[in-house]
Design a protein around this motif. Structure first.
Motif, PDB file in Angstrom:
ATOM      1  N   ARG A 156      -2.828   7.525  -4.031  1.00 51.35           N
ATOM      2  CA  ARG A 156      -1.386   7.382  -3.808  1.00 51.35           C
ATOM      3  C   ARG A 156      -1.172   6.684  -2.470  1.00 51.35           C
ATOM      4  NH1 ARG A 156       3.219  12.215  -3.630  1.00 51.35           N
ATOM      5  NH2 ARG A 156       4.976  10.851  -3.120  1.00 51.35           N
ATOM      6  N   GLY A 157      -0.433   5.592  -2.516  1.00 48.85           N
ATOM      7  CA  GLY A 157      -0.175   4.846  -1.295  1.00 48.85           C
ATOM      8  C   GLY A 157      -0.060   3.364  -1.573  1.00 48.85           C
ATOM      9  N   PRO A 158       0.264   2.577  -0.549  1.00 48.08           N
ATOM     10  CA  PRO A 158       0.390   1.127  -0.723  1.00 48.08           C
ATOM     11  C   PRO A 158      -0.930   0.498  -1.152  1.00 48.08           C
ATOM     12  CG  PRO A 158       1.371   1.834   1.349  1.00 48.08           C
ATOM     13  CD  PRO A 158       0.626   3.010   0.803  1.00 48.08           C
ATOM     14  N   ARG A 159      -0.832  -0.578  -1.919  1.00 47.99           N
ATOM     15  CA  ARG A 159      -2.021  -1.282  -2.416  1.00 47.99           C
ATOM     16  C   ARG A 159      -2.245  -2.598  -1.681  1.00 47.99           C
ATOM     17  NH1 ARG A 159      -4.469   2.736  -5.332  1.00 47.99           N
ATOM     18  NH2 ARG A 159      -2.951   3.766  -6.677  1.00 47.99           N
ATOM     19  N   GLU A 160      -1.520  -2.854  -0.624  1.00 51.68           N
ATOM     20  CA  GLU A 160      -1.649  -4.110   0.098  1.00 51.68           C
ATOM     21  C   GLU A 160      -2.697  -3.987   1.192  1.00 51.68           C
ATOM     22  OE1 GLU A 160       2.791  -6.063  -0.261  1.00 51.68           O
ATOM     23  OE2 GLU A 160       2.326  -4.738   1.422  1.00 51.68           O
ATOM     24  N   GLY A 161      -3.375  -5.090   1.441  1.00 53.85           N
ATOM     25  CA  GLY A 161      -4.360  -5.141   2.501  1.00 53.85           C
ATOM     26  C   GLY A 161      -4.218  -6.422   3.298  1.00 53.85           C
ATOM     27  N   PHE A 162      -4.725  -6.396   4.526  1.00 53.37           N
ATOM     28  CA  PHE A 162      -4.709  -7.593   5.357  1.00 53.37           C
ATOM     29  C   PHE A 162      -5.567  -8.687   4.727  1.00 53.37           C
ATOM     30  CE2 PHE A 162      -3.836  -4.621   9.071  1.00 53.37           C
ATOM     31  CZ  PHE A 162      -2.522  -5.034   9.200  1.00 53.37           C
ATOM     32  N   THR A 163      -5.273  -9.928   5.073  1.00 58.22           N
ATOM     33  CA  THR A 163      -6.056 -11.077   4.631  1.00 58.22           C
ATOM     34  C   THR A 163      -6.635 -11.781   5.854  1.00 58.22           C
ATOM     35  OG1 THR A 163      -4.231 -12.664   4.681  1.00 58.22           O
ATOM     36  CG2 THR A 163      -4.476 -11.339   2.685  1.00 58.22           C
ATOM     37  N   GLU A 164      -7.261 -12.938   5.607  1.00 62.66           N
ATOM     38  CA  GLU A 164      -7.841 -13.712   6.707  1.00 62.66           C
ATOM     39  C   GLU A 164      -6.810 -14.550   7.450  1.00 62.66           C
ATOM     40  OE1 GLU A 164     -10.985 -12.398   4.075  1.00 62.66           O
ATOM     41  OE2 GLU A 164      -9.094 -13.428   3.698  1.00 62.66           O
ATOM     42  N   SER A 165      -5.578 -14.612   6.941  1.00 61.02           N
ATOM     43  CA  SER A 165      -4.523 -15.402   7.565  1.00 61.02           C
ATOM     44  C   SER A 165      -3.737 -14.561   8.556  1.00 61.02           C
ATOM     45  CB  SER A 165      -3.580 -15.977   6.495  1.00 61.02           C
ATOM     46  OG  SER A 165      -2.487 -16.634   7.084  1.00 61.02           O
ATOM     47  N   LEU A 166      -3.661 -15.024   9.797  1.00 60.88           N
ATOM     48  CA  LEU A 166      -2.972 -14.262  10.833  1.00 60.88           C
ATOM     49  C   LEU A 166      -1.475 -14.200  10.571  1.00 60.88           C
ATOM     50  CD1 LEU A 166      -3.894 -12.769  13.346  1.00 60.88           C
ATOM     51  CD2 LEU A 166      -3.384 -14.802  14.691  1.00 60.88           C
ATOM     52  N   GLY A 167      -0.901 -15.290  10.034  1.00 62.30           N
ATOM     53  CA  GLY A 167       0.520 -15.281   9.734  1.00 62.30           C
ATOM     54  C   GLY A 167       0.884 -14.278   8.656  1.00 62.30           C
ATOM     55  N   VAL A 168       0.045 -14.156   7.636  1.00 64.64           N
ATOM     56  CA  VAL A 168       0.278 -13.173   6.577  1.00 64.64           C
ATOM     57  C   VAL A 168       0.183 -11.760   7.141  1.00 64.64           C
ATOM     58  CG1 VAL A 168      -0.590 -12.256   4.400  1.00 64.64           C
ATOM     59  CG2 VAL A 168      -0.511 -14.728   4.765  1.00 64.64           C
ATOM     60  N   ASN A 169      -0.783 -11.516   8.005  1.00 63.18           N
ATOM     61  CA  ASN A 169      -0.981 -10.173   8.560  1.00 63.18           C
ATOM     62  C   ASN A 169       0.187  -9.747   9.444  1.00 63.18           C
ATOM     63  OD1 ASN A 169      -3.441 -10.204   7.262  1.00 63.18           O
ATOM     64  ND2 ASN A 169      -4.624 -10.687   9.085  1.00 63.18           N
TER      65      ASN A 169
END
Length: 516
Positions: A156-169
């Motif tokens: 249970r919880g968010p399914r999003e994770g950081f990526t290699e793109s600094l702008g996305v993070n």
């Protein structure tokens, strides 16, 4: 015979790097500027120098790097308006305001600024008789989409994770914290890579002395390049020789946001999905983000289960070796006879037997990680079963030792932080050697050494065993137990009582009393 040249005490810089670091101002001579940039980017076939005439009158160059720039948008928003015949009737700065449709336009005055923006993917425009250039925010490169972190999965919880793109993070942080008090401070590290690093903190919550200390440690880093956040972690931690991680790494934006709201600082590194959180404590490594998404009674029970299995992961093999070697009187007679019969055909002492099984188990675990996903899990599980059964039948190890190693391996998998699990796996081997040499006295000595080491550790000035040592009673509500949210009124005590309260009092839910 060829001899290597003797290097001077100070670092040698090649000519290209000297040119990049020199604050050379752009001149009004366009050919001179282009010649200088061409010499810097010599043998760089991906750097494009596109010459054209603005309105058919003034010569200009548009410089960009293939693969890092949005060429379609550049052609539509920059090249086409400038090459139009009507563009020749306007002054250059007026032309930028009336014809260029790019939202982000910045002025550059030095060669180093041109190199900086070109490396970031932004094209640079140089015009004849102009002593300054202009860069456009048209960077675009291939990047991975937002996915669920594989190393920190939750039910249970968010399914999003950081990526290699600094702008996305940074956008993932901004989407969760919509207050302007979230500050994003950029820092560039690396002589060649010039990796962009983001220092994220909550203004008014994070202690200013903590932000100042982390900034100083980052700015003193002088190295060729930064390819992953582990580079930064090893360069800024308090005790680099400790097996325990003093900075928390995570792929989850919700973990980073919760740390920001507690007064911690998040470090994002371009090119890696793993962010760093400082300061951290030992108990933070044993906590999962899902602890705060489940009911507090269940989270408390699971947290205690982790603590028990942490002790099992560290001490079970060494206790078995100590008891079976030195302290037979501690084992019930029936169990002792069963252990003796199973070890009757084993030619090795319990110490060598434990080391063989532990090393084999670690090798199988590492092989399962490095192999392709389709065969990795099958090799690790089947390999452990087959090798364990074959070793028992061949008389190399005993069946109880196989069970002890298997339980220890399962216990190490219960830790939510991979870096903490590696530390316990490393300490397991000296604990086994101490147990095989001194018995339970060796086990106790090993525990004392580990506790002394943990008591001396600091993470940016915060005691590693806080809030247990030193004791902070108000923070105990989120350490050994997970109190309900309406009881967590104060933030964790980090470097000071800076912005202590995080919610209003009297938040305990109760049914509304109607008027009779």
């Amino acid at each position: 015979m060829f001899k290597y040249p003797r290097f001077r005490k100070h670092k040698q810089r090649n000519k290209v790097q000297e040119k990049e670091n020199q604050p050379t101002l752009l001149s009004s001579n366009l050919d001179q500027n282009i010649q200088l940039l061409r010499s810097i980017y010599e043998n760089c076939s991906d750097v494009v120098f596109r010459s054209f005439f603005i309105g058919g009158i003034r010569k200009a160059y548009l410089i960009y790097i293939e693969g890092l720039c949005n060429t379609e948008e550049m052609n539509a928003s920059v090249m086409t308006p400038l090459m139009d015949e009507s563009a020749g009737n306007h002054a250059f700065h007026e032309l930028l305001e009336k014809k260029i449709t790019v939202t982000k336009v910045e002025e550059v005055n030095t060669v180093s600024d041109c190199i900086k923006y070109l490396s970031m993917g932004s094209p640079v425009l140089l015009v004849e008789n102009e002593s300054e250039g202009f860069t456009f925010g048209l960077a675009k490169w291939e990047k991975r989409s937002v996915e669920e972190p594989t190393a920190e999965s939750v039910i249970r919880g968010p399914r999003e994770g950081f990526t290699e793109s600094l702008g996305v993070n940074t956008s993932l942080l901004r989407r969760r914290i919509r207050s302007p008090q979230l500050k994003i401070k950029p820092i560039s590290i690396g002589r060649y890579t010039q990796t962009e690093i983001i220092l994220a903190f909550m203004d008014g919550i994070a202690d200013p002395t903590l932000i100042e200390e982390i900034t100083k440690r980052l700015e003193r880093i002088d190295m060729d390049g930064v390819l992953e956040s582990a580079y930064i972690e090893e360069m800024i931690e308090d005790n680099p020789f400790s097996p325990f991680p003093q900075i928390l790494s995570t792929e989850r934006p919700d973990v980073a946001v919760s740390s920001l709201l507690e007064g911690r600082v998040v470090i994002l590194v371009d090119g890696t999905p793993f962010s760093l959180i400082a300061p951290t404590t030992l108990y933070s490594l044993f906590q999962s983000s899902e602890d705060y998404y489940q009911r507090f009674l269940i989270s408390t029970a699971i947290r205690w289960l982790r603590y028990v299995f942490v002790l099992i992961s560290l001490l079970l093999p060494s206790l078995y070796v100590a008891v079976s070697t030195f302290h037979h009187e501690m084992v019930p007679t029936t169990l002792l006879l069963s252990m003796a019969s199973s070890r009757e055909q084993v030619p090795f002492p319990a110490l060598i037997e434990a080391l063989i099984m532990e090393i084999t188990f670690e090798a199988l675990r590492e092989a399962g990680i490095r192999l392709p996903k389709q065969v990795g899990a099958a090799v690790s599980i089947v390999g452990a079963l087959v090798i364990g059964q074959a070793a028992v039948q061949a008389g190399i190890v005993s069946a109880p030792m196989v069970m002890v190693v298997a339980i220890t391996g399962i216990a190490s998998f219960t830790l939510p932080r991979y870096t903490a699990g590696i530390a316990l796996r490393m300490l397991r081997f000296p604990m086994i050697i101490l147990a095989g040499s001194l018995g339970l006295m060796g086990v106790m000595l090993g525990i004392i050494f580990i506790l002394i080491h943990l008591c001396t550790l600091r993470s940016f000035g915060v005691p590693y065993l806080s809030p247990m040592a030193p004791m902070k009673f108000r923070d105990m509500k989120d350490t050994l137990i997970r109190a309900p949210w309406w009881m967590l009124k104060t933030r964790p005590h980090l470097t000071g009582d800076y912005n202590k309260y995080r919610q209003a009092p009297h938040q305990k839910p109760h049914p509304t009393q109607g008027d009779d």
